[in-house]
Enzyme design. Structure first.
Site, PDB file in Angstrom:
ATOM      1  N   ASP A 360       0.756  -1.186  -0.113  1.00 18.09           N
ATOM      2  CA  ASP A 360      -0.006   0.011  -0.132  1.00 18.09           C
ATOM      3  C   ASP A 360       0.858   1.162   0.040  1.00 18.09           C
ATOM      4  O   ASP A 360       1.915   1.309  -0.198  1.00 18.09           O
ATOM      5  CB  ASP A 360      -0.889  -0.069   1.253  1.00 18.09           C
ATOM      6  CG  ASP A 360      -2.249   0.699   0.893  1.00 18.09           C
ATOM      7  OD1 ASP A 360      -2.341   1.688   0.844  1.00 18.09           O
ATOM      8  OD2 ASP A 360      -3.223  -0.133   0.815  1.00 18.09           O
ATOM      9  N   ARG A 437      -6.409  16.198   2.772  1.00 21.33           N
ATOM     10  CA  ARG A 437      -5.284  15.288   3.004  1.00 21.33           C
ATOM     11  C   ARG A 437      -4.039  15.941   2.699  1.00 21.33           C
ATOM     12  O   ARG A 437      -3.133  14.958   1.971  1.00 21.33           O
ATOM     13  CB  ARG A 437      -5.657  13.727   2.421  1.00 21.33           C
ATOM     14  CG  ARG A 437      -4.984  12.379   3.299  1.00 21.33           C
ATOM     15  CD  ARG A 437      -4.944  11.315   2.712  1.00 21.33           C
ATOM     16  NE  ARG A 437      -4.543  10.272   3.462  1.00 21.33           N
ATOM     17  CZ  ARG A 437      -3.740   9.290   3.493  1.00 21.33           C
ATOM     18  NH1 ARG A 437      -3.688   9.092   1.890  1.00 21.33           N
ATOM     19  NH2 ARG A 437      -3.516   8.203   4.093  1.00 21.33           N
ATOM     20  N   LYS A 470      -3.987  -1.178  -6.949  1.00 14.22           N
ATOM     21  CA  LYS A 470      -4.903  -0.304  -6.038  1.00 14.22           C
ATOM     22  C   LYS A 470      -5.040   1.120  -6.210  1.00 14.22           C
ATOM     23  O   LYS A 470      -4.053   1.641  -6.233  1.00 14.22           O
ATOM     24  CB  LYS A 470      -4.837  -0.865  -4.693  1.00 14.22           C
ATOM     25  CG  LYS A 470      -5.886   0.215  -3.642  1.00 14.22           C
ATOM     26  CD  LYS A 470      -5.663  -0.099  -1.983  1.00 14.22           C
ATOM     27  CE  LYS A 470      -6.372   0.444  -0.991  1.00 14.22           C
ATOM     28  NZ  LYS A 470      -6.206   0.324   0.131  1.00 14.22           N
ATOM     29  N   TRP A 471      -5.967   1.456  -7.195  1.00 10.16           N
ATOM     30  CA  TRP A 471      -6.054   2.823  -7.550  1.00 10.16           C
ATOM     31  C   TRP A 471      -6.750   3.571  -6.838  1.00 10.16           C
ATOM     32  O   TRP A 471      -7.915   3.532  -6.676  1.00 10.16           O
ATOM     33  CB  TRP A 471      -6.758   2.924  -8.907  1.00 10.16           C
ATOM     34  CG  TRP A 471      -6.555   4.070  -9.676  1.00 10.16           C
ATOM     35  CD1 TRP A 471      -7.134   5.496  -9.223  1.00 10.16           C
ATOM     36  CD2 TRP A 471      -6.270   4.466 -10.970  1.00 10.16           C
ATOM     37  NE1 TRP A 471      -7.049   6.376 -10.353  1.00 10.16           N
ATOM     38  CE2 TRP A 471      -6.375   5.758 -11.319  1.00 10.16           C
ATOM     39  CE3 TRP A 471      -5.847   3.506 -11.720  1.00 10.16           C
ATOM     40  CZ2 TRP A 471      -6.030   6.270 -12.768  1.00 10.16           C
ATOM     41  CZ3 TRP A 471      -5.429   4.164 -13.201  1.00 10.16           C
ATOM     42  CH2 TRP A 471      -5.789   5.377 -13.565  1.00 10.16           C
ATOM     43  N   ASP A 472      -6.167   4.479  -6.197  1.00  6.76           N
ATOM     44  CA  ASP A 472      -6.622   5.327  -4.697  1.00  6.76           C
ATOM     45  C   ASP A 472      -7.037   6.738  -5.113  1.00  6.76           C
ATOM     46  O   ASP A 472      -6.370   7.171  -6.181  1.00  6.76           O
ATOM     47  CB  ASP A 472      -5.688   5.310  -3.536  1.00  6.76           C
ATOM     48  CG  ASP A 472      -6.588   5.550  -2.203  1.00  6.76           C
ATOM     49  OD1 ASP A 472      -7.438   5.770  -2.226  1.00  6.76           O
ATOM     50  OD2 ASP A 472      -5.929   5.189  -1.210  1.00  6.76           O
ATOM     51  N   CYS A 520     -10.348   2.753  -5.494  1.00 10.00           N
ATOM     52  CA  CYS A 520     -10.585   3.152  -4.092  1.00 10.00           C
ATOM     53  C   CYS A 520     -10.487   4.715  -3.927  1.00 10.00           C
ATOM     54  O   CYS A 520     -10.042   5.324  -4.875  1.00 10.00           O
ATOM     55  CB  CYS A 520      -9.249   2.582  -3.234  1.00 10.00           C
ATOM     56  SG  CYS A 520      -9.232   3.164  -1.476  1.00 10.00           S
ATOM     57  N   ASP A 542     -13.100   2.511   4.144  1.00  3.72           N
ATOM     58  CA  ASP A 542     -11.954   2.589   4.976  1.00  3.72           C
ATOM     59  C   ASP A 542     -12.279   2.039   6.472  1.00  3.72           C
ATOM     60  O   ASP A 542     -11.233   1.811   7.363  1.00  3.72           O
ATOM     61  CB  ASP A 542     -11.390   3.831   5.161  1.00  3.72           C
ATOM     62  CG  ASP A 542     -10.185   4.302   4.181  1.00  3.72           C
ATOM     63  OD1 ASP A 542     -10.012   3.274   3.340  1.00  3.72           O
ATOM     64  OD2 ASP A 542      -9.890   5.412   4.201  1.00  3.72           O
TER      65      ASP A 542
HETATM   66  C1  DGJ Z   1      -7.070   5.420   1.928  1.00  5.25           C
HETATM   67  C2  DGJ Z   1      -7.313   4.034   1.335  1.00  5.25           C
HETATM   68  O1  DGJ Z   1      -8.844   3.627   1.330  1.00  5.25           O
HETATM   69  C3  DGJ Z   1      -6.713   3.002   2.449  1.00  5.25           C
HETATM   70  O2  DGJ Z   1      -6.963   1.791   2.267  1.00  5.25           O
HETATM   71  C4  DGJ Z   1      -5.254   3.185   2.125  1.00  5.25           C
HETATM   72  O3  DGJ Z   1      -4.838   2.831   0.883  1.00  5.25           O
HETATM   73  C5  DGJ Z   1      -4.893   4.691   2.526  1.00  5.25           C
HETATM   74  N1  DGJ Z   1      -5.592   5.718   1.513  1.00  5.25           N
HETATM   75  C6  DGJ Z   1      -3.358   5.022   2.184  1.00  5.25           C
HETATM   76  O4  DGJ Z   1      -2.978   6.228   1.924  1.00  5.25           O
END
Ligand code: DGJ
Length: 755
Positions: A360, A437, A470-472, A520, A542
């Site tokens: 992550d 953030r 995982k594309w956040d 995400c 989350d």
């Molecule tokens: C938000 C995501 O939802 C979490 O699972 C994690 O990946 C954090 N960001 C990392 O900054």
């Protein structure tokens, strides 16, 4: 199936269980005669047409020739502004002469098979399905409006969208263009939505409707966890209409009841702070929206959406594909890890039976907290001295697939990328930008930015053996301004951003079809069908607390199937709510999703390791059923102390029931659980999953594992009379036949037909 009564004309769209009937009026307007239960086709639907027999008081007469016709009292398939319909228009244009009135009349129709052919935006992946295209025209302004009705018969879904074509030689400004407008008789409907916020997604909200308008929307730039782009309408007869917009950005949904008891539903791109300049000859295509009618209540509606998403929306290579069991290091280490830690975690994950190791946030730049380095997508050698390629190889050698977290759309002010390209960040020239953030958005409206991201991530993905990403996306939009767009196109920002995002996702997901992408946005802040078009699964929330997750997953299941919902077992006390939930319950909740573990597994006791190993074995055995079975909600955690849901295999030979209790009641009554979706004629054997008992005190009394419950019954008995589990602990003592559930306790029951 589409039947056309050419003379009038009328169009009758039929799915397996629903009918949608349209008619063209003598004025040229397209109206709705019926949407709901399936009815027989006939050559003329005069019997369904109704109008006032005399002029309606104080309404605008559309045209003397057609008196007493008024637009306000008609059930329109598209509504525009300025000719006597005083409800919310679905389309609002501003012409070169600054006039705003438009009026679309029927010109022609087409029926074709396959795709409409959207460019660079998600389109339901139909091949053999019929689409009705109705061509309407505003002759005065030389504008055409095409309405599309794509029929997905087996899912009881009609996919609507609209396209505007500027055939004039002047510019037109689109102020508002919704994906659909539907006017129906108001049948005492209640409106149902999924609303929430961070770590509280998918919360059910119900409103009784009155005269006036009820809106949901997002102005956050993402579809948002505040209001999923979904509306449901239900009445006392168990009839449900569901509307799910295939869009990832600002959206609006509305339900309006006017004085004539007509209910209007619209969904589409949020008209707030939206404008689109359409040059001569240009077209504008709205996102698609799924409309479904179910006579089987909300479970029926969800089945239709689930099947749509699994069969027609997600990329075809992931259809029915068994999704891997993830280990994710986020809640195990947060930013505080090094290569050695990661390898230790991977070894343990492999030993426990997990399949995919996800690295992550925190692997790049100087990122040791969330204040820096977004944009600097180069490995941090201080943390991972051998580099990503070697790390991924080592993880593969341990026996796990390798996956990586990225957040492409963002930039930290404290980053090399920002030093080089401050103008790539979304911000105004004369204001200090507000951070979310600690970060800013990248201006995806600028094609250079999209090309840069495409190139950089292509390099990364090509260099390592990667099977998952995982594309956040961790902030809502603010300080909207693009230094790339011309002044007169600044209000196109939100939609252009989304189109560019789709473009980027399309490029990367087609270049790397073997990478499983998980969307995400701080959890479910951008959980929508359009995202699923590129990325077949989403990090649901989350919030990893199993008890909060009951509500989140229950709510989310109204639209999205379990095959799309990331769900992890995490540590206790839980990091979001500090609750202590038994390990078995944490699994039992996560099992109805794409299972993962997200805790420091190096610290597990031998007993906990044994428990997790067995959980994983159980999940693997029933993975297909849990990820792709037909999902039924039985007991609602929003109103009850319990949540109960189940999945049933397509051939109805197997099922799995999840039973969860929030708090232990004193002296609880005997329970009956009326199951769903089973074959009434078949005999089912029911057996609970062998679960370990929490608490050494109880283990002394009961032994290591909970007692087993075994029942045999016909499907009809289980559906109509219900499954009768053993009595719970009632305070008078223990014996082997007592079911001790306790606070936050749960059970899984597996059903199989008797051989
Ligand atoms: C938000 C995501 O939802 C979490 O699972 C994690 O990946 C954090 N960001 C990392 O900054």
């Amino acid at each position: 199936m589409i039947n056309v009564n050419e003379k009038i004309p009328e169009f009758h769209l039929q799915t397996l269980n629903s009918s949608y009937i349209l008619r063209v009026l003598p004025t040229g307007h397209l109206i709705n005669l019926h949407y709901g239960h399936k009815i027989k086709h006939r050559k003329c639907f005069d019997c369904l047409y109704q109008n006032y027999s005399i002029e309606v008081g104080n309404e605008t007469n559309y045209n003397e020739k057609y008196t007493p016709f008024t637009l306000e009292t008609a059930k329109l398939e598209i509504s525009s502004y300025g000719k006597g319909d005083y409800r919310e228009p679905a389309i609002h244009l501003n012409f070169a002469d600054n006039s705003r009135v438009s009026d679309f009349k029927y010109k022609d129709y087409n029926i074709f098979k396959g795709k409409i052919g959207f460019k660079k935006q998600p389109e339901v992946r139909s091949k053999d399905n019929q689409t009705l295209q109705i061509i309407l025209v505003d002759k005065i302004k030389s504008i055409e409006l095409h309405l599309f009705y794509k029929i997905i018969e087996k899912c009881d879904v009609i996919v609507r969208s609209a396209k505007l074509i500027n055939k004039s030689n002047k510019k037109v400004k689109i102020e508002k263009i919704m994906s659909f407008n539907l006017d129906l008789d108001n049948d005492d409907f209640e409106v149902f939505t999924l609303s929430g916020k961070w770590i509280k997604e998918g919360q059910i909200s119900k409103q009784t409707l009155n005269k006036g308008t009820y809106y949901i929307d997002s102005k956050r730039g993402v579809s948002s966890s505040e209001h999923n782009p979904f509306l449901g309408l239900n009445n006392n007869s168990g009839e449900v209409y569901g509307f799910s917009l295939i869009y990832s950005g600002n959206h609006q949904g509305l339900v309006e009841i006017n004085s004539y008891d007509i209910i209007r539903i619209q969904m589409g791109i949020n008209p707030f702070d939206f404008q689109w300049l359409l040059d001569k000859g240009e077209k504008f295509q709205t996102p698609e929206v799924m409309l479904t009618f179910s006579k089987k209540g909300f479970n029926g509606m969800s089945h239709n959406f689930h099947q749509m998403i699994n069969d027609y929306i997600i990329p075809s290579q992931w259809r029915k594909y068994p999704r891997p069991i993830v280990f994710n290091n986020w809640e195990a280490t947060y930013f505080d890890f090094d290569e050695e830690t990661l390898l230790e975690l991977a070894k343990k994950a492999n030993k426990l039976g997990m399949e995919l190791f996800v690295l992550d946030d925190g692997w790049f730049g100087r990122r040791n907290d969330d204040s820096t380095s977004l944009g600097d997508w180069y490995v941090n050698y201080n943390k991972i001295p051998s580099g990503l390629k070697s790390l991924s190889k080592k993880i593969n050698e341990i026996g796990l697939d390798f996956g990586l977290w990225i957040e492409p759309e963002m930039i930290s002010i404290d980053s090399k990328l920002y030093e080089k390209h401050p103008d790539w960040a979304v911000k105004l020239k004369d204001r200090e930008p507000s951070l979310g953030r600690n970060q800013l958005l990248l201006d995806l409206c600028n094609p250079e930015v999209v090309d840069y991201l495409d190139k950089r991530f292509t390099e990364i993905f090509s260099d390592i053996n990667i099977s998952y990403v995982k594309w956040d996306m961790n902030r809502n939009f603010s300080d909207i301004y693009s230094s790339y767009l011309p002044q007169e196109r600044q209000q196109e920002f939100y939609h252009r951003y989304i189109l560019a995002l789709y473009d980027l996702m399309q490029r990367l997901t087609t270049k790397f079809p073997g990478i499983l992408f998980e969307g995400c946005a701080s959890g479910g802040n951008r959980y929508n069908p359009a995202l699923l078009y590129y990325m077949p699964q989403v990090w649901t929330s989350d919030n990893t607390d199993a008890i909060e997750r009951l509500k989140i997953q229950y709510g989310t299941s109204f639209i999205y199937p379990t095959s799309t919902m990331g769900a992890h077992v995490s540590d206790i006390p839980n990091h979001q709510v500090r609750r202590n939930t038994p390990l078995e319950s944490r699994f039992n909740t996560a099992a109805f999703g794409i299972l993962g573990y997200e805790l420091d597994i190096r610290e597990l006791t031998t007993r906990q390791e044994e428990i997790i190993k067995e959980q994983i074995k159980y999940y693997k055995k029933h993975r297909q059923l849990l990820q792709y079975g037909r999902f039924y909600r039985i007991e609602n955690p929003f109103t009850k102390n319990k949540a109960i849901w189940m999945v049933v295999s397509e051939n109805q030979k197997e099922a799995l029931v999840g039973y969860y209790q929030r708090l232990q009641e004193s002296n609880p009554s005997l329970e009956t659980i009326r199951l769903k979706g089973l074959d009434k004629e078949k005999i089912y054997k029911i057996k609970n999953r062998d679960q370990y008992i929490t608490g050494s005190k109880f283990r002394k009394i009961f032994g290591e594992k909970h007692n087993s419950e075994k029942v045999e019954a016909y499907g009809d008995e289980l559906i109509y009379a219900g499954f009768k589990p053993m009595s719970q602990y009632i305070g008078t003592g223990y014996n082997q036949n007592i079911r001790f559930v306790g606070d936050f306790g749960s059970r899984l029951y597996y059903l199989t037909t008797k051989k």
